[in-house]
Design an enzyme around this catalytic site. Structure first.
Site, mmCIF file in Angstrom:
data_model
loop_
_atom_site.group_PDB
_atom_site.id
_atom_site.type_symbol
_atom_site.label_atom_id
_atom_site.label_comp_id
_atom_site.label_asym_id
_atom_site.label_seq_id
_atom_site.Cartn_x
_atom_site.Cartn_y
_atom_site.Cartn_z
ATOM 1 N N ASN A 1 0.955 -1.104 0.111
ATOM 2 C CA ASN A 1 -0.074 0.074 0.032
ATOM 3 C C ASN A 1 0.737 1.270 0.030
ATOM 4 O O ASN A 1 1.792 1.173 0.584
ATOM 5 C CB ASN A 1 -1.010 0.142 1.079
ATOM 6 C CG ASN A 1 -0.592 -0.390 2.447
ATOM 7 O OD1 ASN A 1 0.662 -0.647 2.766
ATOM 8 N ND2 ASN A 1 -1.165 0.422 3.532
ATOM 9 N N GLU B 1 0.374 5.308 0.757
ATOM 10 C CA GLU B 1 -0.611 6.310 1.082
ATOM 11 C C GLU B 1 -0.031 7.739 0.323
ATOM 12 O O GLU B 1 0.956 7.916 -0.071
ATOM 13 C CB GLU B 1 -0.613 6.277 2.489
ATOM 14 C CG GLU B 1 -1.303 4.902 3.127
ATOM 15 C CD GLU B 1 -1.606 5.040 4.478
ATOM 16 O OE1 GLU B 1 -1.123 5.847 5.085
ATOM 17 O OE2 GLU B 1 -2.324 4.076 4.929
ATOM 18 N N CYS C 1 -4.281 0.925 -2.253
ATOM 19 C CA CYS C 1 -4.109 -0.327 -1.477
ATOM 20 C C CYS C 1 -3.053 -1.292 -2.202
ATOM 21 O O CYS C 1 -2.738 -1.197 -3.396
ATOM 22 C CB CYS C 1 -5.403 -1.390 -1.549
ATOM 23 S SG CYS C 1 -6.736 -0.619 -0.453
ATOM 24 N N GLU D 1 -3.329 -4.498 -2.676
ATOM 25 C CA GLU D 1 -3.848 -5.440 -3.867
ATOM 26 C C GLU D 1 -3.860 -4.412 -5.277
ATOM 27 O O GLU D 1 -3.355 -5.310 -6.329
ATOM 28 C CB GLU D 1 -5.200 -5.665 -3.520
ATOM 29 C CG GLU D 1 -5.075 -6.733 -2.414
ATOM 30 C CD GLU D 1 -5.483 -5.730 -0.951
ATOM 31 O OE1 GLU D 1 -4.725 -4.801 -0.884
ATOM 32 O OE2 GLU D 1 -6.155 -6.234 -0.057
ATOM 33 N N CYS E 1 -10.540 -4.779 0.859
ATOM 34 C CA CYS E 1 -11.585 -4.063 0.885
ATOM 35 C C CYS E 1 -12.424 -4.315 -0.534
ATOM 36 O O CYS E 1 -12.081 -4.943 -1.305
ATOM 37 C CB CYS E 1 -10.836 -2.678 1.115
ATOM 38 S SG CYS E 1 -10.354 -1.937 -0.517
ATOM 39 N N CYS F 1 -10.989 -3.295 -3.869
ATOM 40 C CA CYS F 1 -9.959 -4.276 -4.132
ATOM 41 C C CYS F 1 -10.774 -5.464 -4.803
ATOM 42 O O CYS F 1 -10.263 -6.498 -5.513
ATOM 43 C CB CYS F 1 -8.754 -4.381 -2.996
ATOM 44 S SG CYS F 1 -7.854 -3.152 -2.887
HETATM 45 N N1 THU Z 1 -5.298 -1.469 2.874
HETATM 46 C C1 THU Z 1 -4.738 -2.346 1.520
HETATM 47 O O1 THU Z 1 -3.733 -2.030 1.270
HETATM 48 N N2 THU Z 1 -5.336 -3.269 1.531
HETATM 49 C C2 THU Z 1 -6.822 -3.686 2.125
HETATM 50 O O2 THU Z 1 -7.383 -4.498 1.573
HETATM 51 C C3 THU Z 1 -7.323 -3.016 2.974
HETATM 52 C C4 THU Z 1 -6.654 -1.788 3.465
HETATM 53 C C5 THU Z 1 -4.474 -0.133 2.952
HETATM 54 C C6 THU Z 1 -5.274 1.012 2.647
HETATM 55 C C7 THU Z 1 -4.727 2.102 3.623
HETATM 56 O O3 THU Z 1 -3.160 2.532 3.043
HETATM 57 C C8 THU Z 1 -4.447 1.251 5.023
HETATM 58 O O4 THU Z 1 -4.399 -0.088 4.472
HETATM 59 C C9 THU Z 1 -5.548 1.492 5.866
HETATM 60 O O5 THU Z 1 -6.824 1.344 5.409
#
Ligand code: THU
Length: 155
Positions: A61, A63, A72, A74, A109, A112
């Site tokens: 991920n 940000e 994310c 994925e 999520c 994704c």
């Molecule tokens: N996140 C992911 O990378 N994958 C997921 O399936 C759920 C959430 C990340 C997004 C964000 O950077 C952090 O986790 C918190 O939500």
């Protein structure tokens, strides 16, 4: 009215019950989360896939200062595979997460899930999903089953 039910079948196992390939992909996801950029959430996620020629690719991920505009793990990875994977297919995808240095439960999520469904349609072949957690490993034979009634842009 006809009533329909969507059920999700998944397995829960310990790490040593995974196949050698699934274990390799899971370890690649654990490694990948070290490259996560998550200063805002402190939730570090790594994802890895094995393609049908055995190559393993990974992502994490990323940000953004304008949180929550980040990506994310994925979707960062699936975008890369879509752009660079040629016509190779994803056989298995693993996801792992850590926060405050501890392993956390992680499931994809909603956005994704839609992206995984899209990739499954593109490659016309199911993607097995291996989800890391603090205790056990969750295995889903067809990741697309995580999103019943997913959007299908049927023009
Ligand atoms: N996140 C992911 O990378 N994958 C997921 O399936 C759920 C959430 C990340 C997004 C964000 O950077 C952090 O986790 C918190 O939500």
């Amino acid at each position: 009215m006809i009533s329909k039910k969507a059920e999700l079948e998944y397995g829960i196992c310990s790490e040593n019950e995974l196949s050698a390939d699934d274990s390799k992909v899971l370890n690649a996801a654990r490694q990948a989360l070290k490259n996560s950029y998550a200063p805002y959430s402190d939730f570090h996620v790594g994802a890895a896939v094995m393609l049908d020629d055995g190559e393993i690719l990974s992502g994490s991920n990323q940000e953004n200062e304008s949180f929550p505009a980040g990506l994310c793990a994925e979707r960062a990875l699936l975008g890369y595979v879509g752009a660079n994977g040629g016509n190779r297919k994803i056989v298995v995808m693993a996801i792992s997460a850590e926060s405050e240095g501890e392993r956390r439960d992680v499931t994809p999520c909603g956005i994704c899930r839609q992206t995984i469904v899209d990739m499954t349609r593109r490659q016309a072949c199911p993607i097995k999903l291996v989800l890391d957690s603090a205790q056990n490993i969750i295995v889903i034979d067809n990741a697309a089953h995580l999103l019943p009634l997913s959007f299908n842009f049927d023009k």
